[in-house]
Design a protein around this motif. Structure first.
Motif, PDB file in Angstrom:
ATOM      1  N   GLY A 377       0.795  -1.217   0.000  1.00 16.70           N
ATOM      2  CA  GLY A 377       0.000   0.000   0.000  1.00 16.70           C
ATOM      3  C   GLY A 377       0.825   1.262   0.000  1.00 16.70           C
ATOM      4  N   VAL A 378       2.119   1.132   0.021  1.00 17.31           N
ATOM      5  CA  VAL A 378       2.961   2.334   0.033  1.00 17.31           C
ATOM      6  C   VAL A 378       3.566   2.536  -1.344  1.00 17.31           C
ATOM      7  CG1 VAL A 378       5.037   3.389   0.977  1.00 17.31           C
ATOM      8  CG2 VAL A 378       3.497   2.108   2.450  1.00 17.31           C
ATOM      9  N   GLU A 379       3.437   3.740  -1.848  1.00 17.38           N
ATOM     10  CA  GLU A 379       4.017   3.990  -3.160  1.00 17.38           C
ATOM     11  C   GLU A 379       5.524   4.116  -3.017  1.00 17.38           C
ATOM     12  OE1 GLU A 379       2.482   7.836  -3.764  1.00 17.38           O
ATOM     13  OE2 GLU A 379       0.677   7.200  -2.692  1.00 17.38           O
ATOM     14  N   GLU A 380       6.174   4.098  -4.131  1.00 20.43           N
ATOM     15  CA  GLU A 380       7.599   4.335  -4.137  1.00 20.43           C
ATOM     16  C   GLU A 380       7.847   5.737  -3.559  1.00 20.43           C
ATOM     17  OE1 GLU A 380      10.899   4.668  -7.564  1.00 20.43           O
ATOM     18  OE2 GLU A 380       9.305   3.187  -7.831  1.00 20.43           O
ATOM     19  N   ASN A 381       8.813   5.812  -2.626  1.00 19.03           N
ATOM     20  CA  ASN A 381       9.116   7.080  -1.956  1.00 19.03           C
ATOM     21  C   ASN A 381       7.898   7.714  -1.282  1.00 19.03           C
ATOM     22  OD1 ASN A 381      11.853   7.055  -2.532  1.00 19.03           O
ATOM     23  ND2 ASN A 381      11.457   7.862  -4.589  1.00 19.03           N
ATOM     24  N   GLY A 382       6.972   6.855  -0.871  1.00 18.25           N
ATOM     25  CA  GLY A 382       5.804   7.375  -0.165  1.00 18.25           C
ATOM     26  C   GLY A 382       6.055   7.468   1.329  1.00 18.25           C
ATOM     27  N   TYR A 383       5.036   7.897   2.051  1.00 18.50           N
ATOM     28  CA  TYR A 383       5.138   8.046   3.496  1.00 18.50           C
ATOM     29  C   TYR A 383       4.113   7.164   4.193  1.00 18.50           C
ATOM     30  CZ  TYR A 383       8.200  11.990   2.678  1.00 18.50           C
ATOM     31  OH  TYR A 383       9.250  12.758   2.297  1.00 18.50           O
ATOM     32  N   VAL A 384       4.482   6.689   5.369  1.00 19.12           N
ATOM     33  CA  VAL A 384       3.585   5.870   6.172  1.00 19.12           C
ATOM     34  C   VAL A 384       3.026   6.752   7.287  1.00 19.12           C
ATOM     35  CG1 VAL A 384       3.506   3.963   7.822  1.00 19.12           C
ATOM     36  CG2 VAL A 384       4.771   3.717   5.673  1.00 19.12           C
ATOM     37  N   THR A 385       1.741   6.645   7.537  1.00 19.07           N
ATOM     38  CA  THR A 385       1.145   7.427   8.626  1.00 19.07           C
ATOM     39  C   THR A 385       1.198   6.631   9.935  1.00 19.07           C
ATOM     40  OG1 THR A 385      -0.319   8.507   7.062  1.00 19.07           O
ATOM     41  CG2 THR A 385      -0.955   8.626   9.383  1.00 19.07           C
ATOM     42  N   HIS A 386       1.602   7.299  10.992  1.00 21.38           N
ATOM     43  CA  HIS A 386       1.674   6.660  12.310  1.00 21.38           C
ATOM     44  C   HIS A 386       0.734   7.370  13.278  1.00 21.38           C
ATOM     45  CE1 HIS A 386       5.586   4.400  11.669  1.00 21.38           C
ATOM     46  NE2 HIS A 386       5.580   5.232  10.625  1.00 21.38           N
ATOM     47  N   ALA A 387       0.000   6.589  14.048  1.00 18.44           N
ATOM     48  CA  ALA A 387      -0.827   7.155  15.116  1.00 18.44           C
ATOM     49  C   ALA A 387       0.015   7.175  16.389  1.00 18.44           C
ATOM     50  CB  ALA A 387      -2.064   6.295  15.320  1.00 18.44           C
ATOM     51  N   VAL A 388      -0.088   8.268  17.146  1.00 19.71           N
ATOM     52  CA  VAL A 388       0.756   8.411  18.342  1.00 19.71           C
ATOM     53  C   VAL A 388      -0.036   8.018  19.583  1.00 19.71           C
ATOM     54  CG1 VAL A 388       2.151  10.007  19.709  1.00 19.71           C
ATOM     55  CG2 VAL A 388       1.996  10.304  17.208  1.00 19.71           C
ATOM     56  N   TRP A 389       0.443   7.019  20.290  1.00 20.50           N
ATOM     57  CA  TRP A 389      -0.173   6.561  21.533  1.00 20.50           C
ATOM     58  C   TRP A 389       0.750   6.908  22.699  1.00 20.50           C
ATOM     59  CZ3 TRP A 389      -4.636   2.999  21.984  1.00 20.50           C
ATOM     60  CH2 TRP A 389      -5.342   2.875  20.758  1.00 20.50           C
ATOM     61  N   LYS A 390       0.153   7.079  23.864  1.00 21.60           N
ATOM     62  CA  LYS A 390       0.951   7.572  24.995  1.00 21.60           C
ATOM     63  C   LYS A 390       0.673   6.781  26.264  1.00 21.60           C
ATOM     64  CE  LYS A 390      -0.157  11.486  27.301  1.00 21.60           C
ATOM     65  NZ  LYS A 390      -0.266  12.940  27.588  1.00 21.60           N
ATOM     66  N   LYS A 391       1.733   6.627  27.046  1.00 16.01           N
ATOM     67  CA  LYS A 391       1.571   6.047  28.393  1.00 16.01           C
ATOM     68  C   LYS A 391       2.360   6.938  29.339  1.00 16.01           C
ATOM     69  CE  LYS A 391       2.905   1.934  31.046  1.00 16.01           C
ATOM     70  NZ  LYS A 391       3.276   0.521  30.925  1.00 16.01           N
ATOM     71  N   THR A 392       1.745   7.354  30.426  1.00 19.28           N
ATOM     72  CA  THR A 392       2.458   8.190  31.398  1.00 19.28           C
ATOM     73  C   THR A 392       2.932   7.319  32.553  1.00 19.28           C
ATOM     74  OG1 THR A 392       1.095  10.084  30.794  1.00 19.28           O
ATOM     75  CG2 THR A 392       2.273  10.214  32.895  1.00 19.28           C
ATOM     76  N   VAL A 393       4.216   7.410  32.859  1.00 15.29           N
ATOM     77  CA  VAL A 393       4.726   6.685  34.031  1.00 15.29           C
ATOM     78  C   VAL A 393       5.162   7.715  35.065  1.00 15.29           C
ATOM     79  CG1 VAL A 393       5.410   4.582  32.853  1.00 15.29           C
ATOM     80  CG2 VAL A 393       6.994   6.485  32.947  1.00 15.29           C
ATOM     81  N   MET A 394       4.716   7.560  36.306  1.00 14.13           N
ATOM     82  CA  MET A 394       4.988   8.578  37.325  1.00 14.13           C
ATOM     83  C   MET A 394       6.230   8.246  38.145  1.00 14.13           C
ATOM     84  SD  MET A 394       2.803  10.709  36.482  1.00 14.13           S
ATOM     85  CE  MET A 394       3.123  11.966  37.740  1.00 14.13           C
ATOM     86  N   GLN A 395       6.693   6.998  38.088  1.00 12.06           N
ATOM     87  CA  GLN A 395       7.855   6.583  38.882  1.00 12.06           C
ATOM     88  C   GLN A 395       8.979   6.139  37.949  1.00 12.06           C
ATOM     89  OE1 GLN A 395       7.939   6.657  42.212  1.00 12.06           O
ATOM     90  NE2 GLN A 395       5.818   7.362  42.360  1.00 12.06           N
ATOM     91  N   PRO A 396      10.213   6.314  38.378  1.00 12.61           N
ATOM     92  CA  PRO A 396      11.298   5.723  37.607  1.00 12.61           C
ATOM     93  C   PRO A 396      11.106   4.213  37.542  1.00 12.61           C
ATOM     94  CG  PRO A 396      12.154   7.167  39.331  1.00 12.61           C
ATOM     95  CD  PRO A 396      10.681   7.026  39.584  1.00 12.61           C
TER      96      PRO A 396
END
Lengths: 424, 176
Positions: A377-396
């Motif tokens: 589904g990607v054309e030559e020299n095309g770009y892939v779309t990424h969805a950004v997901w997040k997880k917050t960690v409060m402690q080391p």
């Protein structure tokens, strides 16, 4: 030469290391009685020694530059005293360098000098040698310049870009020799303990000093691979490398790092891929992978780069990762942080992401993707779309990420990206 | 950081070393069987000279003595001393090498001039053969010649250069 051809042929064989014991004795007895032969012998030896110290690697057709380099030679002795370190000055005659960039160092871009060693207490220095190789030195470091094709790193870290001109460039440390085969690579060494080698492009051969004798490299590394060599042990994979600008050079360790380590559960001996940690590096055009540097992060068309992500630490993955169904990547996080994963939107959301992460609604693009490998589904020299997901960690602690493939995953999807930003 | 006194010592040393470097290098080369060996001995020699340097001795004979000692130690360590010349010949070579009064700088310049006078093909052959890391068998293969043919060509070129350097330096002395 007034000595006979036979005599001079004997001289050649002796100085070439070819003479038999008998021939050596024969030459000796002739030298003992023949003053002319002694003179010719010494003259011949002087020429040979002179050639070895004089001949520089050939410059690729950029002939005009050569004269410039040579014209500095008379200044060499003075410049050593003024500009460069002297600790190991004897290791070679001075080598000409042209400073390309300097940070917190008392040289300026455009400075031309001759050095035998360069000692940096801190800061960074980028310079070009007459062989065309460009060297990035990050202090504290000590580097001896043995020739335009050969340096020795006594301590600290150096990244060398040899381009097309300086194949065969050598970096020595106390534990290893790295011979480049047309590439960009980094070498880092502590005091007489171990040597780390990471390849950003092309390939290198790495020899421990023991292996040097039989001329077989201990390991050959290609782009995106890194190893550590100890004096006594076989090369071991280095799982994380701190990288600087563009992901293509070594960066210094810092106690302020939010992420202090990245590791994974790959146990295959022959696997040597490294994760690249680029501090504060996420922005338009920052690298996605440690191999295939042409693929970079971009905002969606017509949008600006999401502020929430700007300046996050980037963890460059390797795209082979996407085929590992059992993959686990662990991040050592030192402070409360937001951990982002950027997922190829063409694939199903992996279960571990659904469970622990939340969708930010933000999107980024990776690319350009070349013809090979071509995700469906990607054309030559095309770009892939990424969805950004997040997880917050409060402690080391350790944050573990799973495989990019969900159970019903398709083969040709892009490996996810990783970024970490201190939580505020 | 170096103190002022160390700096001063370094300056004086460097001046002397640079002055005699080429002569030493040639002498060292005459004592050991390969170019690689000569490079190592030269490095070791320079390191020892710097460590032990004080102004009390005449630099040149002292440096030649150190070089000879280092060459012998090097060959002994590697069990290659069977090919080494005996004391008598070594002393003769040392005397002969020391006598060559010309400065390193003149010698270096003469060699450079002579290199430039070589036909292009010969000069390129020398430059390729002496570049770091070049292997003769590979060079021969890529030039479509046997290694022996290559060794012989280089041998002839070295002799030509030795003659040329001698001539150049003699002419200078006459003019001076």
């Amino acid at each position: 030469m007034k000595s006979s051809d036979t005599q001079m042929e004997l001289v050649r064989r002796y100085l070439g290391g070819e003479a038999t014991l008998e021939e050596a004795r024969k030459l000796e007895s002739m030298l003992a009685v023949d003053a002319q032969l002694r003179r010719d012998y010494l003259a011949y030896a002087r020429v040979e020694a002179g050639l070895s110290s004089k001949v520089r690697p050939k410059l690729v057709k950029a002939a005009p530059r050569r004269s410039v380099w040579l014209s500095w030679r008379p200044l060499a002795a003075a410049a050593v005293v003024i500009g460069c370190g002297m600790a190991a000055w004897w290791q070679s005659t001075a080598v000409a360098i042209e400073v390309l960039a300097a940070k917190e160092v008392n040289f300026r871009s455009g400075d031309r000098l001759s050095c035998r060693t360069i000692e940096l207490e801190g800061g960074e220095l980028t310079f070009r040698l007459s062989s065309g190789a460009v060297v990035d030195l990050a202090g504290p470091a000590s580097l001896a310049l043995l020739s335009p094709m050969h340096v020795r790193l006594a301590g600290g870290q150096v990244t060398v870009d040899v381009g097309d001109q300086a194949k065969g460039f050598v970096v020595d440390t106390t534990t290893a020799r790295v011979v480049d085969l047309g590439t960009r690579f980094g070498v880092s060494t502590g005091v007489a303990t171990s040597t780390d080698v990471a390849v950003f492009g092309g390939s290198v051969e790495v020899y421990t000093l023991g292996a040097l004798a039989d001329r077989k490299p201990d390991v050959k590394l290609v782009e995106g691979e890194a190893v550590r060599l100890d004096k006594s042990h076989a090369p071991t994979r280095l799982k994380m490398i701190r990288v600087g600008e563009g992901g293509q050079k070594l960066a210094a360790h810092s106690h302020a790092d939010v992420v202090s380590g990245v590791t994974d559960n790959v146990i295959e001996d022959s696997f040597r891929g490294f994760y690249g940690l680029m501090r504060g590096g996420l922005a338009e055009g920052s690298p996605v992978y440690t191999s295939g540097h042409t693929r970079t992060w971009h905002s969606m068309p017509g949008e600006t780069f999401p502020v929430e992500l700007l300046g996050a630490d980037v963890i460059c993955t390797f795209s082979q990762d996407r085929r590992q169904p059992d993959l686990e990547i662990s991040l050592m996080v030192e402070r409360a942080s937001d951990v982002f994963v950027m997922l190829d939107t063409r694939a199903a959301i992996p279960e571990w992401v659904q469970r622990e992460f939340s969708d930010t609604g933000l999107h980024l693009r990776s690319g350009p993707w070349g013809v090979l490998p071509t995700p469906t589904g990607v054309e030559e020299n095309g770009y892939v779309t990424h969805a950004v997901w997040k997880k917050t960690v409060m402690q080391p602690g350790v944050v573990t990420l799973g495989s990019p493939e969900s159970a019903s995953g398709r083969m040709w999807t892009a490996m996810y990206g990783i970024a970490v930003k201190e939580h505020r | 950081m170096m103190t002022a006194a160390e700096n001063d010592r370094h300056d004086r040393f460097l001046r002397l070393y640079v002055e005699h470097e080429e002569a030493l290098r040639g002498f060292v080369r005459s004592l050991v069987p390969t170019l690689e060996d000569a490079r190592e001995v030269m490095q070791q020699t320079a390191a020892v000279l710097w460590r032990k340097f004080d102004d009390s001795a005449d630099f040149r004979p002292w440096a030649f003595g150190v070089a000879k000692f280092e060459a012998l130690a090097f060959l002994r360590d590697r069990a290659r001393d069977r090919h080494v010349f005996g004391d008598e010949v070594m002393a003769l070579l040392e005397a002969e090498a020391m006598e060559a009064a010309r400065s390193s700088e003149q010698e270096e310049r003469a060699l450079e001039q002579c290199l430039q006078k070589l036909p292009v093909a010969q000069r390129e052959l020398v430059e390729t053969a002496y570049a770091p890391g070049v292997r003769m068998d590979e060079l021969a293969r890529s030039a479509g010649r046997t290694p022996m043919a290559l060794y012989k060509s280089l041998h002839r070129i070295r002799m030509t250069l030795a003659d040329c350097v001698q001539l150049t330096l003699n002419q200078k002395e006459e003019r001076a």
